[in-house]
Design a protein around this motif. Structure first.
Motif, PDB file in Angstrom:
ATOM      1  N   ASP A 233      89.112  63.753 -17.650  1.00  0.00           N
ATOM      2  CA  ASP A 233      87.808  63.050 -16.992  1.00  0.00           C
ATOM      3  C   ASP A 233      88.054  62.348 -15.800  1.00  0.00           C
ATOM      4  OD1 ASP A 233      85.581  64.238 -18.771  1.00  0.00           O
ATOM      5  OD2 ASP A 233      87.114  63.012 -20.370  1.00  0.00           O
ATOM      6  N   LYS A 234      89.085  61.863 -15.515  1.00  0.00           N
ATOM      7  CA  LYS A 234      89.753  61.063 -14.506  1.00  0.00           C
ATOM      8  C   LYS A 234      91.122  60.807 -14.492  1.00  0.00           C
ATOM      9  CE  LYS A 234      88.259  56.668 -12.346  1.00  0.00           C
ATOM     10  NZ  LYS A 234      87.896  57.200 -10.947  1.00  0.00           N
ATOM     11  N   PHE A 235      91.593  60.506 -13.107  1.00  0.00           N
ATOM     12  CA  PHE A 235      92.999  60.359 -12.804  1.00  0.00           C
ATOM     13  C   PHE A 235      93.168  58.867 -12.194  1.00  0.00           C
ATOM     14  CE2 PHE A 235      96.702  60.498 -10.138  1.00  0.00           C
ATOM     15  CZ  PHE A 235      97.766  60.848 -11.040  1.00  0.00           C
ATOM     16  N   ILE A 236      94.185  58.281 -12.463  1.00  0.00           N
ATOM     17  CA  ILE A 236      94.480  57.004 -11.837  1.00  0.00           C
ATOM     18  C   ILE A 236      95.849  57.132 -11.452  1.00  0.00           C
ATOM     19  CG2 ILE A 236      94.511  54.460 -11.617  1.00  0.00           C
ATOM     20  CD1 ILE A 236      92.089  54.571 -13.254  1.00  0.00           C
ATOM     21  N   ALA A 237      96.337  57.086 -10.388  1.00  0.00           N
ATOM     22  CA  ALA A 237      97.858  57.104  -9.926  1.00  0.00           C
ATOM     23  C   ALA A 237      98.541  55.572 -10.122  1.00  0.00           C
ATOM     24  CB  ALA A 237      98.086  57.166  -8.345  1.00  0.00           C
ATOM     25  N   LYS A 238      99.552  55.585 -10.698  1.00  0.00           N
ATOM     26  CA  LYS A 238     100.470  54.485 -10.866  1.00  0.00           C
ATOM     27  C   LYS A 238     101.439  54.388  -9.597  1.00  0.00           C
ATOM     28  CE  LYS A 238     102.258  55.251 -15.726  1.00  0.00           C
ATOM     29  NZ  LYS A 238     103.212  55.510 -16.421  1.00  0.00           N
ATOM     30  N   PRO A 239     101.694  53.072  -9.376  1.00  0.00           N
ATOM     31  CA  PRO A 239     101.118  51.931 -10.024  1.00  0.00           C
ATOM     32  C   PRO A 239      99.522  51.848  -9.703  1.00  0.00           C
ATOM     33  CG  PRO A 239     102.179  51.305  -7.775  1.00  0.00           C
ATOM     34  CD  PRO A 239     102.315  52.836  -7.864  1.00  0.00           C
TER      35      PRO A 239
ATOM     36  N   ASP B 230      99.560  58.926 -20.323  1.00  0.00           N
ATOM     37  CA  ASP B 230     100.507  59.365 -19.012  1.00  0.00           C
ATOM     38  C   ASP B 230     100.658  60.754 -19.168  1.00  0.00           C
ATOM     39  OD1 ASP B 230     102.422  58.953 -17.176  1.00  0.00           O
ATOM     40  OD2 ASP B 230     103.890  58.330 -18.494  1.00  0.00           O
ATOM     41  N   LEU B 231     100.927  61.294 -17.928  1.00  0.00           N
ATOM     42  CA  LEU B 231     101.290  62.662 -17.830  1.00  0.00           C
ATOM     43  C   LEU B 231     102.588  63.052 -18.091  1.00  0.00           C
ATOM     44  CD1 LEU B 231      99.382  63.743 -14.687  1.00  0.00           C
ATOM     45  CD2 LEU B 231      98.650  64.452 -16.989  1.00  0.00           C
ATOM     46  N   TRP B 232     103.559  62.439 -17.761  1.00  0.00           N
ATOM     47  CA  TRP B 232     104.943  62.732 -17.872  1.00  0.00           C
ATOM     48  C   TRP B 232     105.785  61.861 -18.665  1.00  0.00           C
ATOM     49  CZ3 TRP B 232     104.056  66.963 -15.765  1.00  0.00           C
ATOM     50  CH2 TRP B 232     103.505  67.315 -14.798  1.00  0.00           C
ATOM     51  N   MET B 233     105.839  62.448 -20.024  1.00  0.00           N
ATOM     52  CA  MET B 233     106.516  61.935 -21.271  1.00  0.00           C
ATOM     53  C   MET B 233     107.633  62.847 -21.885  1.00  0.00           C
ATOM     54  SD  MET B 233     103.407  59.737 -23.084  1.00  0.00           S
ATOM     55  CE  MET B 233     102.424  61.124 -22.862  1.00  0.00           C
ATOM     56  N   PRO B 234     108.627  62.283 -22.474  1.00  0.00           N
ATOM     57  CA  PRO B 234     109.488  63.229 -23.246  1.00  0.00           C
ATOM     58  C   PRO B 234     108.483  63.459 -24.520  1.00  0.00           C
ATOM     59  CG  PRO B 234     110.129  60.916 -23.448  1.00  0.00           C
ATOM     60  CD  PRO B 234     108.921  61.018 -22.489  1.00  0.00           C
ATOM     61  N   ASN B 235     109.267  64.276 -25.326  1.00  0.00           N
ATOM     62  CA  ASN B 235     108.549  64.944 -26.518  1.00  0.00           C
ATOM     63  C   ASN B 235     107.509  65.956 -26.079  1.00  0.00           C
ATOM     64  OD1 ASN B 235     110.376  63.620 -28.004  1.00  0.00           O
ATOM     65  ND2 ASN B 235     109.137  61.872 -28.004  1.00  0.00           N
ATOM     66  N   MET B 236     106.346  65.420 -25.591  1.00  0.00           N
ATOM     67  CA  MET B 236     105.386  66.169 -25.298  1.00  0.00           C
ATOM     68  C   MET B 236     104.542  65.823 -24.097  1.00  0.00           C
ATOM     69  SD  MET B 236     102.184  67.539 -27.773  1.00  0.00           S
ATOM     70  CE  MET B 236     101.874  69.352 -27.846  1.00  0.00           C
ATOM     71  N   PRO B 237     104.461  66.574 -23.150  1.00  0.00           N
ATOM     72  CA  PRO B 237     103.698  65.969 -21.645  1.00  0.00           C
ATOM     73  C   PRO B 237     102.260  65.934 -22.064  1.00  0.00           C
ATOM     74  CG  PRO B 237     104.433  68.441 -21.455  1.00  0.00           C
ATOM     75  CD  PRO B 237     105.012  67.782 -22.874  1.00  0.00           C
ATOM     76  N   GLY B 238     101.737  64.686 -21.326  1.00  0.00           N
ATOM     77  CA  GLY B 238     100.359  64.382 -21.327  1.00  0.00           C
ATOM     78  C   GLY B 238      99.406  65.579 -21.101  1.00  0.00           C
TER      79      GLY B 238
ATOM     80  N   GLY C  74      99.868  64.533  -9.656  1.00  0.00           N
ATOM     81  CA  GLY C  74      99.304  64.281 -10.838  1.00  0.00           C
ATOM     82  C   GLY C  74      97.788  64.360 -11.091  1.00  0.00           C
ATOM     83  N   GLN C  75      97.006  64.041  -9.934  1.00  0.00           N
ATOM     84  CA  GLN C  75      95.623  64.261 -10.108  1.00  0.00           C
ATOM     85  C   GLN C  75      95.395  65.855 -10.246  1.00  0.00           C
ATOM     86  OE1 GLN C  75      93.134  62.305  -7.459  1.00  0.00           O
ATOM     87  NE2 GLN C  75      91.316  63.207  -8.042  1.00  0.00           N
ATOM     88  N   GLN C  76      95.756  66.680  -9.465  1.00  0.00           N
ATOM     89  CA  GLN C  76      95.728  68.091  -9.912  1.00  0.00           C
ATOM     90  C   GLN C  76      96.089  68.572 -11.222  1.00  0.00           C
ATOM     91  OE1 GLN C  76      97.664  70.687  -6.991  1.00  0.00           O
ATOM     92  NE2 GLN C  76      97.204  72.501  -8.227  1.00  0.00           N
ATOM     93  N   VAL C  77      97.200  68.070 -11.778  1.00  0.00           N
ATOM     94  CA  VAL C  77      97.656  68.406 -13.083  1.00  0.00           C
ATOM     95  C   VAL C  77      96.518  67.998 -14.071  1.00  0.00           C
ATOM     96  CG1 VAL C  77      99.541  68.073 -14.769  1.00  0.00           C
ATOM     97  CG2 VAL C  77     100.078  68.839 -12.440  1.00  0.00           C
ATOM     98  N   ALA C  78      96.322  66.640 -14.000  1.00  0.00           N
ATOM     99  CA  ALA C  78      95.326  65.900 -14.985  1.00  0.00           C
ATOM    100  C   ALA C  78      94.216  66.729 -15.000  1.00  0.00           C
ATOM    101  CB  ALA C  78      94.909  64.485 -14.525  1.00  0.00           C
ATOM    102  N   MET C  79      93.478  67.158 -13.900  1.00  0.00           N
ATOM    103  CA  MET C  79      92.087  67.615 -13.888  1.00  0.00           C
ATOM    104  C   MET C  79      92.064  69.110 -14.284  1.00  0.00           C
ATOM    105  SD  MET C  79      90.757  64.562 -13.008  1.00  0.00           S
ATOM    106  CE  MET C  79      89.061  64.998 -12.780  1.00  0.00           C
ATOM    107  N   GLU C  80      93.153  69.824 -13.928  1.00  0.00           N
ATOM    108  CA  GLU C  80      93.274  71.152 -14.403  1.00  0.00           C
ATOM    109  C   GLU C  80      93.544  71.258 -15.662  1.00  0.00           C
ATOM    110  OE1 GLU C  80      96.495  73.050 -11.991  1.00  0.00           O
ATOM    111  OE2 GLU C  80      95.152  73.200 -10.440  1.00  0.00           O
TER     112      GLU C  80
END
Length: 127
Positions: free
Chosen positions: A101-107, A56-64, A91-97
């Motif tokens: 390798d891939k991003f899937i949106a929730k839900p 997951d990208l957005w988590m407490p402690n340390m972001p994905g 999320g897709q932009q953040v993940a790829m940057e």
């Protein structure tokens, strides 16, 4: 360190999503490890390199995305396929940057996740 081509590690702070992803991955026959505390993920990966990391990208402690960046800075994790999931608008932009390798949106659609697992994870007896 040897990569376990049949292992998937899942990191998400939402226990419901963590359980659902675990069931999805287990249904393929892959071995699964889960971690709900993102701060504990990097030390766990030191001893156990999976074929696939679902995070997951957005988590407490340390972001994905910070974890993905750290992994991509280290050559030993080059072969780990990283799938980021998030409900975030960008999320897709953040993940790829970050180096995913891939991003899937929730839900997410269960079949989208299954498709990635089946493409990446190599089970015994399967080419």
């Amino acid at each position: 360190m040897v990569q376990d081509k049949s292992k998937v590690v899942i990191c998400d702070d939402d226990d419901g999503i963590l359980s659902m992803l675990e069931m999805i991955v287990e249904s393929t026959g892959a071995s699964v490890e889960t971690e709900s505390n993102s701060a504990k993920l990097l030390p766990r990966l030191e001893n156990s390199q999976p074929a696939l990391l679902i995070i997951d990208l957005w988590m407490p402690n340390m972001p994905g995305d910070a974890i993905v960046r750290r992994l991509r800075e280290q050559e030993k994790y080059n072969d780990v396929y990283i799938l980021c999931i998030s409900a975030s608008v960008n999320g897709q932009q953040v993940a790829m940057e970050a180096g995913a390798d891939k991003f899937i949106a929730k839900p997410f659609d269960i079949y989208d996740v299954l498709s990635v697992v089946q493409d990446v994870v190599k089970l015994d007896g399967v080419a």
